[in-house]
Design a protein around this motif. Structure first.
Motif, PDB file in Angstrom:
ATOM      1  N   ARG A  71       0.910  -1.307  -0.310  1.00  0.00           N
ATOM      2  CA  ARG A  71       0.023  -0.092   0.084  1.00  0.00           C
ATOM      3  C   ARG A  71       0.772   0.996  -0.047  1.00  0.00           C
ATOM      4  NH1 ARG A  71      -5.297  -0.307   0.485  1.00  0.00           N
ATOM      5  NH2 ARG A  71      -6.287  -2.072   1.213  1.00  0.00           N
ATOM      6  N   SER A  72       0.213   2.413  -0.102  1.00  0.00           N
ATOM      7  CA  SER A  72       1.008   3.576  -0.282  1.00  0.00           C
ATOM      8  C   SER A  72       1.620   4.005   1.177  1.00  0.00           C
ATOM      9  CB  SER A  72      -0.117   4.761  -0.696  1.00  0.00           C
ATOM     10  OG  SER A  72      -1.095   4.908   0.405  1.00  0.00           O
ATOM     11  N   GLY A  73       1.191   3.609   1.980  1.00  0.00           N
ATOM     12  CA  GLY A  73       1.821   3.806   3.447  1.00  0.00           C
ATOM     13  C   GLY A  73       2.901   2.849   3.746  1.00  0.00           C
ATOM     14  N   GLY A  74       3.052   1.703   2.795  1.00  0.00           N
ATOM     15  CA  GLY A  74       4.023   0.624   3.199  1.00  0.00           C
ATOM     16  C   GLY A  74       3.635  -0.780   3.769  1.00  0.00           C
ATOM     17  N   THR A  75       2.487  -0.547   4.022  1.00  0.00           N
ATOM     18  CA  THR A  75       1.695  -2.190   4.617  1.00  0.00           C
ATOM     19  C   THR A  75       1.910  -3.176   3.399  1.00  0.00           C
ATOM     20  OG1 THR A  75       0.194  -1.012   5.872  1.00  0.00           O
ATOM     21  CG2 THR A  75      -0.078  -3.436   5.391  1.00  0.00           C
ATOM     22  N   THR A  76       2.559  -4.335   3.605  1.00  0.00           N
ATOM     23  CA  THR A  76       2.712  -5.339   2.533  1.00  0.00           C
ATOM     24  C   THR A  76       1.590  -6.489   2.932  1.00  0.00           C
ATOM     25  OG1 THR A  76       4.345  -6.195   4.055  1.00  0.00           O
ATOM     26  CG2 THR A  76       5.016  -4.661   2.205  1.00  0.00           C
ATOM     27  N   LEU A  77       1.491  -7.074   1.770  1.00  0.00           N
ATOM     28  CA  LEU A  77       0.397  -8.372   2.002  1.00  0.00           C
ATOM     29  C   LEU A  77       1.175  -9.448   1.029  1.00  0.00           C
ATOM     30  CD1 LEU A  77      -1.483  -5.846   1.658  1.00  0.00           C
ATOM     31  CD2 LEU A  77      -3.110  -7.839   2.126  1.00  0.00           C
ATOM     32  N   TYR A  78       1.182 -10.778   1.350  1.00  0.00           N
ATOM     33  CA  TYR A  78       1.571 -11.746   0.640  1.00  0.00           C
ATOM     34  C   TYR A  78       0.763 -12.943   0.511  1.00  0.00           C
ATOM     35  CZ  TYR A  78       6.124  -9.241   1.172  1.00  0.00           C
ATOM     36  OH  TYR A  78       7.074  -8.548   1.131  1.00  0.00           O
ATOM     37  N   ALA A  79       0.948 -13.617  -0.753  1.00  0.00           N
ATOM     38  CA  ALA A  79       0.290 -15.132  -0.651  1.00  0.00           C
ATOM     39  C   ALA A  79       0.994 -15.962   0.115  1.00  0.00           C
ATOM     40  CB  ALA A  79       0.048 -15.412  -2.221  1.00  0.00           C
ATOM     41  N   ASP A  80       0.403 -16.934   0.536  1.00  0.00           N
ATOM     42  CA  ASP A  80       0.916 -17.685   1.525  1.00  0.00           C
ATOM     43  C   ASP A  80       2.235 -18.600   0.838  1.00  0.00           C
ATOM     44  OD1 ASP A  80      -2.278 -18.595   3.119  1.00  0.00           O
ATOM     45  OD2 ASP A  80      -0.899 -17.053   3.561  1.00  0.00           O
ATOM     46  N   SER A  81       1.851 -18.770  -0.516  1.00  0.00           N
ATOM     47  CA  SER A  81       2.869 -19.576  -1.225  1.00  0.00           C
ATOM     48  C   SER A  81       4.069 -18.890  -1.366  1.00  0.00           C
ATOM     49  CB  SER A  81       2.052 -20.041  -2.835  1.00  0.00           C
ATOM     50  OG  SER A  81       1.901 -18.492  -3.408  1.00  0.00           O
ATOM     51  N   VAL A  82       4.166 -17.599  -1.416  1.00  0.00           N
ATOM     52  CA  VAL A  82       5.435 -16.975  -1.553  1.00  0.00           C
ATOM     53  C   VAL A  82       5.998 -16.366   0.043  1.00  0.00           C
ATOM     54  CG1 VAL A  82       4.659 -16.614  -3.831  1.00  0.00           C
ATOM     55  CG2 VAL A  82       4.655 -14.834  -2.094  1.00  0.00           C
ATOM     56  N   LYS A  83       5.183 -16.235   1.097  1.00  0.00           N
ATOM     57  CA  LYS A  83       5.445 -15.742   2.125  1.00  0.00           C
ATOM     58  C   LYS A  83       6.820 -16.303   2.735  1.00  0.00           C
ATOM     59  CE  LYS A  83       1.812 -14.715   4.400  1.00  0.00           C
ATOM     60  NZ  LYS A  83       0.680 -14.829   5.456  1.00  0.00           N
ATOM     61  N   GLY A  84       7.788 -15.194   3.237  1.00  0.00           N
ATOM     62  CA  GLY A  84       8.899 -15.824   3.778  1.00  0.00           C
ATOM     63  C   GLY A  84       9.950 -16.157   2.438  1.00  0.00           C
ATOM     64  N   ARG A  85       9.792 -15.888   1.339  1.00  0.00           N
ATOM     65  CA  ARG A  85      10.647 -16.071   0.260  1.00  0.00           C
ATOM     66  C   ARG A  85      10.542 -14.888  -0.535  1.00  0.00           C
ATOM     67  NH1 ARG A  85       9.598 -19.896  -3.853  1.00  0.00           N
ATOM     68  NH2 ARG A  85       7.172 -19.651  -3.635  1.00  0.00           N
ATOM     69  N   PHE A  86       9.416 -14.224  -0.717  1.00  0.00           N
ATOM     70  CA  PHE A  86       9.359 -12.977  -1.747  1.00  0.00           C
ATOM     71  C   PHE A  86       9.211 -11.715  -0.794  1.00  0.00           C
ATOM     72  CE2 PHE A  86       7.402 -15.089  -5.848  1.00  0.00           C
ATOM     73  CZ  PHE A  86       8.471 -16.128  -5.679  1.00  0.00           C
ATOM     74  N   THR A  87       9.998 -10.676  -1.161  1.00  0.00           N
ATOM     75  CA  THR A  87       9.876  -9.482  -0.398  1.00  0.00           C
ATOM     76  C   THR A  87       9.370  -8.136  -1.602  1.00  0.00           C
ATOM     77  OG1 THR A  87      11.362  -9.957   1.143  1.00  0.00           O
ATOM     78  CG2 THR A  87      10.964  -7.815   0.784  1.00  0.00           C
ATOM     79  N   ILE A  88       8.164  -7.678  -1.270  1.00  0.00           N
ATOM     80  CA  ILE A  88       7.799  -6.518  -2.142  1.00  0.00           C
ATOM     81  C   ILE A  88       8.182  -5.207  -1.643  1.00  0.00           C
ATOM     82  CG2 ILE A  88       5.504  -6.238  -1.041  1.00  0.00           C
ATOM     83  CD1 ILE A  88       4.454  -5.493  -3.872  1.00  0.00           C
ATOM     84  N   SER A  89       8.720  -4.103  -2.278  1.00  0.00           N
ATOM     85  CA  SER A  89       9.142  -2.922  -1.513  1.00  0.00           C
ATOM     86  C   SER A  89       9.122  -1.918  -2.711  1.00  0.00           C
ATOM     87  CB  SER A  89      10.632  -2.981  -1.466  1.00  0.00           C
ATOM     88  OG  SER A  89      11.536  -3.294  -2.435  1.00  0.00           O
TER      89      SER A  89
END
Length: 125
Positions: free
Chosen positions: A52-70
Motif C-alpha cells: 500500500r501507499s503507506g508501506g503495508t505489505t501483503l503476501y500470498a501464502d505460497s510466497v511468504k518468507g521467500r518473496f519481498t515487495i518494496s
C-alpha cells in the motif's frame, strides 16, 4: 493514466533468486497500491504480493518468507525480490497499480486500474 513496465524476469535454477522491477509513469505513483500477480500456463492469474501507499505489505501464502515487495517512490518503482525459487513459481509476472481504499482487498485483481505487459519467470528444477 499510468503506464507500467516490468523487467528482471528470466531463467533461473530452483533455489535461485531474481528481482523484478516495475517502473511507473505519472506523478501520483506514491498514492497507489502496487501489486504483483502471476499467471502460469493453463491457470488463472493469482495474487503474489502488494504494498500500500503507506508501506503495508501483503503476501500470498505460497510466497511468504521467500518473496519481498518494496517500493521506491522517488524512482516510481516497485520491486519484487524472489528468493528460494521453486518450479511452481514459473509464470508470467504482472505489475499492477490501483487506488484501493481500506476495506477493499489488494489481493483481488479487479481492484487494480493499470497493468504492465508482464515478464516471464522460468524456474528450472
Amino acid at each position: 493514466q499510468v503506464q507500467l513496465v516490468e523487467s528482471g524476469g528470466g531463467l533461473v535454477q530452483a533455489g535461485g533468486s531474481l528481482r523484478l522491477s516495475c517502473a511507473a509513469s505519472g506523478r501520483t505513483f506514491s498514492s497507489y497500491t502496487m501489486g504483483w500477480f502471476r499467471q502460469a500456463p493453463g491457470k488463472e492469474r493469482e495474487f503474489v504480493a502488494a504494498i500500500r501507499s503507506g508501506g503495508t505489505t501483503l503476501y500470498a501464502d505460497s510466497v511468504k518468507g521467500r518473496f519481498t515487495i518494496s517500493r521506491d517512490n522517488a524512482k516510481n518503482t516497485v520491486y519484487l525480490q524472489m528468493n528460494s525459487l521453486k518450479s511452481e513459481d514459473t509464470a508470467v509476472h504482472y505489475c499492477a497499480a490501483g487506488s484501493i481504499p481500506i476495506g477493499s482487498s489488494p489481493r483481488r485483481s479487479y481492484n487494480y486500474d493499470y497493468w504492465g505487459q508482464g515478464t516471464q519467470v522460468t524456474v528450472s528444477s
